[in-house]
Design a protein around this motif. Structure first.
Motif, PDB file in Angstrom:
ATOM      1  N   LYS A   1       0.835  -1.204   0.000  1.00  0.00           N
ATOM      2  CA  LYS A   1       0.000   0.000   0.000  1.00  0.00           C
ATOM      3  C   LYS A   1       0.870   1.255   0.000  1.00  0.00           C
TER       4      LYS A   1
ATOM      5  N   ASN B   1       0.633   4.526  -2.442  1.00  0.00           N
ATOM      6  CA  ASN B   1       0.451   5.856  -1.861  1.00  0.00           C
ATOM      7  C   ASN B   1       1.581   6.798  -2.259  1.00  0.00           C
TER       8      ASN B   1
ATOM      9  N   LYS C   1      -6.613  11.511  -7.105  1.00  0.00           N
ATOM     10  CA  LYS C   1      -7.362  10.586  -6.245  1.00  0.00           C
ATOM     11  C   LYS C   1      -7.100   9.150  -6.678  1.00  0.00           C
ATOM     12  N   ALA C   2      -7.035   8.255  -5.701  1.00  0.00           N
ATOM     13  CA  ALA C   2      -6.770   6.843  -5.997  1.00  0.00           C
ATOM     14  C   ALA C   2      -7.792   6.271  -6.968  1.00  0.00           C
ATOM     15  N   GLU C   3      -9.050   6.637  -6.792  1.00  0.00           N
ATOM     16  CA  GLU C   3     -10.102   6.079  -7.649  1.00  0.00           C
ATOM     17  C   GLU C   3     -10.056   6.617  -9.082  1.00  0.00           C
ATOM     18  N   GLU C   4      -9.213   7.618  -9.331  1.00  0.00           N
ATOM     19  CA  GLU C   4      -9.060   8.173 -10.677  1.00  0.00           C
ATOM     20  C   GLU C   4      -7.723   7.771 -11.306  1.00  0.00           C
ATOM     21  N   THR C   5      -7.075   6.776 -10.724  1.00  0.00           N
ATOM     22  CA  THR C   5      -5.728   6.400 -11.128  1.00  0.00           C
ATOM     23  C   THR C   5      -5.689   4.933 -11.529  1.00  0.00           C
TER      24      THR C   5
END
Length: 181
Positions: A153, A157, A167-171
């Motif tokens: 993780k 990060n 954002k993580a959800e956009e990557t």
């Protein structure tokens, strides 16, 4: 080069620094934590760790205080693995002595760049990856390796952090193994 070969254009990969690898993650981790590794890595990777061309920093390898394991077929033989084991054992004793004198947080003794159990070799066949050798050092020494590359993780990060306001959800993450990446 490999990403462009599978269809990613210049806009998707603006420069070499925008690609985060376990090698540059390892280098940053070692320097930030003032670690001096005994390295079980190939010569080209050792060169990348000691190169200060891109960031002005280089890893110190004198008087090792940890073991760093990456993919290294030339290192995965009895003599080198045994040297790594013996260093870990000596460092465990020193660590225990220090813990008796203070409560300062101590660094990991065994660091894994990644834990891939196998890789696809140039001949197309599967070959053992560093994970099997990391597991043997863990079993022999009784300690757990700190994984700083995929699939940890902290690695992901660090990638998000390096890209700025993302954002993580956009990557997306691109890997070559759905189980190990």
């Amino acid at each position: 080069k490999q990403l462009r070969g599978i269809g990613f254009n210049e806009d998707a990969i603006p420069n070499k620094e925008s690609i985060i690898t376990s090698t540059n993650a390892a280098k940053k981790y070692l320097i930030r934590n003032e670690l001096r590794p005994l390295c079980l890595v190939e010569k080209d990777l050792l060169s990348d760790l000691s190169n200060n061309e891109n960031d002005g920093n280089m890893v110190n390898f004198e008087n090792p205080n940890c073991v760093l394991v990456g993919l290294s077929p030339s290192s995965f033989h009895y003599e080198k693995l045994n040297n790594a084991f013996r260093l870990i054992e000596r460092l465990k004793i020193k660590k225990e002595e220090k813990q008796n004198h203070n409560t300062r947080k101590h660094h990991p003794l065994l660091i894994a760049m990644h834990r891939a159990n196998y890789i696809r070799a140039n001949d197309g066949e599967l070959s053992l990856g560093p994970g099997a050798f990391i597991s043997s050092l863990e079993a022999a020494s009784g300690i757990k390796a700190e994984v700083i590359g995929k699939p940890s993780k902290s690695f992901f990060n660090a990638g998000l952090s390096a890209m700025g306001d993302v954002k993580a959800e956009e990557t997306i993450m691109i890997g070559d193994d759905i189980r190990q990446d």
